[in-house]
Design a protein around this motif. Structure first.
Motif, PDB file in Angstrom:
ATOM      1  N   GLN A 173       0.950  -1.128  -0.008  1.00 25.39           N
ATOM      2  CA  GLN A 173      -0.023  -0.155  -0.126  1.00 25.39           C
ATOM      3  C   GLN A 173       0.884   1.278  -0.189  1.00 25.39           C
ATOM      4  N   LYS A 174       2.404   0.900   0.102  1.00 29.41           N
ATOM      5  CA  LYS A 174       2.858   2.265  -0.033  1.00 29.41           C
ATOM      6  C   LYS A 174       3.184   2.894  -1.338  1.00 29.41           C
ATOM      7  N   ASP A 175       3.045   4.348  -1.481  1.00 26.25           N
ATOM      8  CA  ASP A 175       3.229   4.927  -2.495  1.00 26.25           C
ATOM      9  C   ASP A 175       4.815   5.179  -2.797  1.00 26.25           C
ATOM     10  N   TRP A 176       5.585   4.150  -3.302  1.00 28.31           N
ATOM     11  CA  TRP A 176       6.744   4.216  -3.560  1.00 28.31           C
ATOM     12  C   TRP A 176       7.191   5.229  -4.745  1.00 28.31           C
ATOM     13  N   SER A 177       8.309   5.759  -4.570  1.00 26.68           N
ATOM     14  CA  SER A 177       8.685   6.832  -5.579  1.00 26.68           C
ATOM     15  C   SER A 177       9.626   5.723  -6.655  1.00 26.68           C
ATOM     16  N   ASP A 178       9.674   6.092  -7.996  1.00 23.97           N
ATOM     17  CA  ASP A 178      10.552   5.466  -8.863  1.00 23.97           C
ATOM     18  C   ASP A 178      11.812   6.221  -9.071  1.00 23.97           C
ATOM     19  N   GLU A 179      11.996   7.336  -8.403  1.00 29.55           N
ATOM     20  CA  GLU A 179      13.107   8.055  -8.537  1.00 29.55           C
ATOM     21  C   GLU A 179      14.447   7.745  -7.392  1.00 29.55           C
ATOM     22  N   ASN A 180      15.441   7.928  -8.077  1.00 34.58           N
ATOM     23  CA  ASN A 180      16.660   7.434  -7.067  1.00 34.58           C
ATOM     24  C   ASN A 180      17.061   8.572  -6.176  1.00 34.58           C
ATOM     25  N   TRP A 181      16.780   9.869  -6.339  1.00 38.13           N
ATOM     26  CA  TRP A 181      17.187  10.809  -5.533  1.00 38.13           C
ATOM     27  C   TRP A 181      15.858  11.842  -5.133  1.00 38.13           C
ATOM     28  N   ALA A 182      15.719  11.925  -3.839  1.00 34.12           N
ATOM     29  CA  ALA A 182      14.506  12.681  -3.053  1.00 34.12           C
ATOM     30  C   ALA A 182      14.789  14.153  -3.338  1.00 34.12           C
ATOM     31  N   GLY A 183      13.810  14.986  -3.762  1.00 30.36           N
ATOM     32  CA  GLY A 183      13.885  16.379  -3.616  1.00 30.36           C
ATOM     33  C   GLY A 183      14.799  16.878  -4.479  1.00 30.36           C
ATOM     34  N   THR A 184      15.055  16.479  -5.904  1.00 29.03           N
ATOM     35  CA  THR A 184      15.897  16.972  -6.738  1.00 29.03           C
ATOM     36  C   THR A 184      14.911  17.497  -7.876  1.00 29.03           C
ATOM     37  N   LYS A 185      15.522  18.245  -8.758  1.00 28.12           N
ATOM     38  CA  LYS A 185      14.891  18.846  -9.937  1.00 28.12           C
ATOM     39  C   LYS A 185      15.461  17.869 -11.123  1.00 28.12           C
ATOM     40  N   SER A 186      14.373  17.137 -11.993  1.00 22.93           N
ATOM     41  CA  SER A 186      15.012  16.321 -13.011  1.00 22.93           C
ATOM     42  C   SER A 186      15.244  17.553 -14.330  1.00 22.93           C
ATOM     43  N   LEU A 187      16.244  17.125 -14.944  1.00 19.35           N
ATOM     44  CA  LEU A 187      16.666  17.725 -16.194  1.00 19.35           C
ATOM     45  C   LEU A 187      16.760  16.725 -17.186  1.00 19.35           C
ATOM     46  N   GLY A 188      16.928  17.154 -18.572  1.00 19.80           N
ATOM     47  CA  GLY A 188      16.966  16.744 -19.798  1.00 19.80           C
ATOM     48  C   GLY A 188      18.509  16.463 -19.975  1.00 19.80           C
ATOM     49  N   ALA A 189      19.049  15.382 -20.751  1.00 16.35           N
ATOM     50  CA  ALA A 189      20.364  15.142 -21.118  1.00 16.35           C
ATOM     51  C   ALA A 189      20.565  15.832 -22.070  1.00 16.35           C
ATOM     52  N   ASN A 190      21.336  17.171 -21.993  1.00 23.75           N
ATOM     53  CA  ASN A 190      21.983  18.071 -23.006  1.00 23.75           C
ATOM     54  C   ASN A 190      23.003  17.259 -23.660  1.00 23.75           C
ATOM     55  N   GLU A 191      23.547  17.754 -24.947  1.00 22.68           N
ATOM     56  CA  GLU A 191      24.597  17.373 -25.782  1.00 22.68           C
ATOM     57  C   GLU A 191      25.766  17.132 -24.646  1.00 22.68           C
ATOM     58  N   PRO A 192      26.303  18.354 -23.997  1.00 22.89           N
ATOM     59  CA  PRO A 192      27.385  18.236 -23.325  1.00 22.89           C
ATOM     60  C   PRO A 192      27.346  16.874 -22.206  1.00 22.89           C
ATOM     61  N   ILE A 193      26.216  16.672 -21.807  1.00 27.08           N
ATOM     62  CA  ILE A 193      26.194  15.666 -20.701  1.00 27.08           C
ATOM     63  C   ILE A 193      26.207  14.326 -21.401  1.00 27.08           C
ATOM     64  N   LYS A 194      25.509  14.215 -22.561  1.00 19.93           N
ATOM     65  CA  LYS A 194      25.663  13.130 -23.255  1.00 19.93           C
ATOM     66  C   LYS A 194      27.156  12.729 -23.780  1.00 19.93           C
ATOM     67  N   ARG A 195      27.818  13.718 -23.947  1.00 21.09           N
ATOM     68  CA  ARG A 195      29.253  13.270 -24.620  1.00 21.09           C
ATOM     69  C   ARG A 195      30.134  13.110 -23.416  1.00 21.09           C
ATOM     70  N   ALA A 196      29.901  13.685 -22.006  1.00 18.07           N
ATOM     71  CA  ALA A 196      30.628  13.432 -20.935  1.00 18.07           C
ATOM     72  C   ALA A 196      30.310  11.996 -20.477  1.00 18.07           C
ATOM     73  N   VAL A 197      29.012  11.581 -20.688  1.00 22.04           N
ATOM     74  CA  VAL A 197      28.780  10.185 -20.204  1.00 22.04           C
ATOM     75  C   VAL A 197      29.573   9.161 -20.997  1.00 22.04           C
ATOM     76  N   SER A 198      29.565   9.412 -22.418  1.00 17.59           N
ATOM     77  CA  SER A 198      30.008   8.514 -23.220  1.00 17.59           C
ATOM     78  C   SER A 198      31.386   8.453 -23.054  1.00 17.59           C
ATOM     79  N   ALA A 199      32.121   9.531 -23.077  1.00 19.90           N
ATOM     80  CA  ALA A 199      33.716   9.638 -22.658  1.00 19.90           C
ATOM     81  C   ALA A 199      33.833   8.610 -21.491  1.00 19.90           C
ATOM     82  N   TRP A 200      33.008   8.958 -20.297  1.00 22.54           N
ATOM     83  CA  TRP A 200      33.489   8.228 -19.199  1.00 22.54           C
ATOM     84  C   TRP A 200      33.076   6.612 -19.328  1.00 22.54           C
ATOM     85  N   SER A 201      32.032   6.644 -20.157  1.00 22.62           N
ATOM     86  CA  SER A 201      31.670   4.961 -20.275  1.00 22.62           C
ATOM     87  C   SER A 201      32.966   4.238 -20.935  1.00 22.62           C
ATOM     88  N   LYS A 202      33.549   4.813 -22.075  1.00 22.02           N
ATOM     89  CA  LYS A 202      34.330   4.329 -22.940  1.00 22.02           C
ATOM     90  C   LYS A 202      35.573   4.040 -21.850  1.00 22.02           C
TER      91      LYS A 202
END
Length: 335
Positions: A173-202
């Motif tokens: 009966q608990k209203d669980w949140s599917d977000e990992n971080w409480a109290g944060t503001k969600s954003l979209g992944a812009n191109e600099p963020i995508k490039r940073a994640v790709s470089a780190w993953s590689k």
């Protein structure tokens, strides 16, 4: 008149004289006397401690055989005989061809409730304890609780009463949140963020310490960053981007963001992959120089600090062995 010479091996010592005898003090101070004294003290200590040891053994035996402290009964839950009887009964029940569940499996013992006796003065009341034991069972579509009614007596064991009871497990009966971080503001992944994640993953899956250290951009030249080794191929998938939590009404800093990324990775020479989730901290996220400066397990985003993954003065980790050492690793992929 010439005195007769003594024999060569004859000594004129007082202890060799037949009339000489050692004193009590001499006997006590001799090696044999000291050994005898030690033996006497050992015998006296054993005789004195025997009654204590005997009473201790009788107490332990009476405690083990008593009804209230049986060695097979757990004080913080139902007796182990009750648990075993419940698991055995439910296991035979779910494996019966007539079981109504689809491909059921016993997941484990859950709990047991004591069935209380009525508060009356009646000589027909039992002297044993009755339990309702609960076992968790899962089918292909749902989870169930199977209960078993069991009588228990420390002297006579257990007796299963009737048949198991099948009950559905109540949904949460608990209203669980599917977000990992409480109290944060969600954003979209812009191109600099995508490039940073790709470089780190590689770099993180490359097995190359220098490559990952360069991608992080730590200003401390003594710091190194260790990647995964033995990875054959990967793909990254950004599932969440958010700013740090701020007070109500305050504007969050969008230059520092948290990103959750799922990496589907496999070992070199293996086609099947497995997904691992990571929280990343990205600095300068709203500029062209965005870079990952820290990472950790799922949910750790709010606690990540820049360059916390740095190590220094340690040898590089041993690489993971590949399935086919003669085959070269496939370069990392991108979305």
């Amino acid at each position: 008149m010439m005195r007769k010479s003594r024999k060569k091996n004859e000594h004129n010592n007082w202890w060799n004289q037949p009339q000489a005898s050692p004193t009590d003090n001499a006997v006590a101070l001799s090696a044999r006397g000291r050994r005898a004294a030690r033996y006497r003290w050992i015998i006296i200590a054993c005789l004195c401690s025997f009654p204590v040891l005997a009473f201790s053994m009788l107490y332990v035996l009476s405690d083990v055989t008593s009804d209230n402290s049986s060695s097979v009964v757990q004080t913080d839950g139902p007796p182990v005989q009750v648990r075993a009887a419940a698991l055995d009964t439910v296991d035979r029940w779910v494996n019966d061809p007539g079981c109504p569940l689809s491909d059921p499996h016993v997941l484990g013992f859950d709990s047991a409730d004591v069935v209380p006796l009525p508060d009356v003065n009646n000589n027909k009341l039992p002297t044993y304890t009755t339990y309702n034991a609960h076992v968790i069972v899962a089918s292909q579509v749902s989870t169930y609780m199977v209960s078993v009614n069991i009588n228990y007596d420390p002297a006579f064991g257990v007796d299963v009463i009737g048949n198991p009871t099948l009950m559905p497990v109540k949904p949460s009966q608990k209203d669980w949140s599917d977000e990992n971080w409480a109290g944060t503001k969600s954003l979209g992944a812009n191109e600099p963020i995508k490039r940073a994640v790709s470089a780190w993953s590689k770099a993180f899956t490359s097995g190359n310490v220098d490559e990952l250290t360069t991608v992080v951009g730590d200003p401390d030249s003594n710091h190194l960053y260790f990647p995964l080794t033995g990875i054959g191929d990967y793909t990254e998938n950004i599932t969440l981007v958010a700013t740090r939590a701020v007070d109500k009404g305050a504007d969050p800093d969008e230059s520092v963001v948290m990103v959750h990324v799922d990496l589907a990775m496999n070992r070199a020479g293996v086609k099947e992959s497995s997904v691992s989730g990571y929280d990343l901290l990205i600095d300068s996220a709203n500029t062209g120089s965005a870079r990952v400066v820290a990472w950790g397990p799922t949910g750790s985003g709010p606690t990540l600090q820049p360059f916390e993954n740095a190590v220094s003065d340690v040898p590089a980790p041993e690489p993971e062995p590949t399935v086919n050492p003669t085959a070269s690793a496939t370069p990392g992929g991108r979305n």
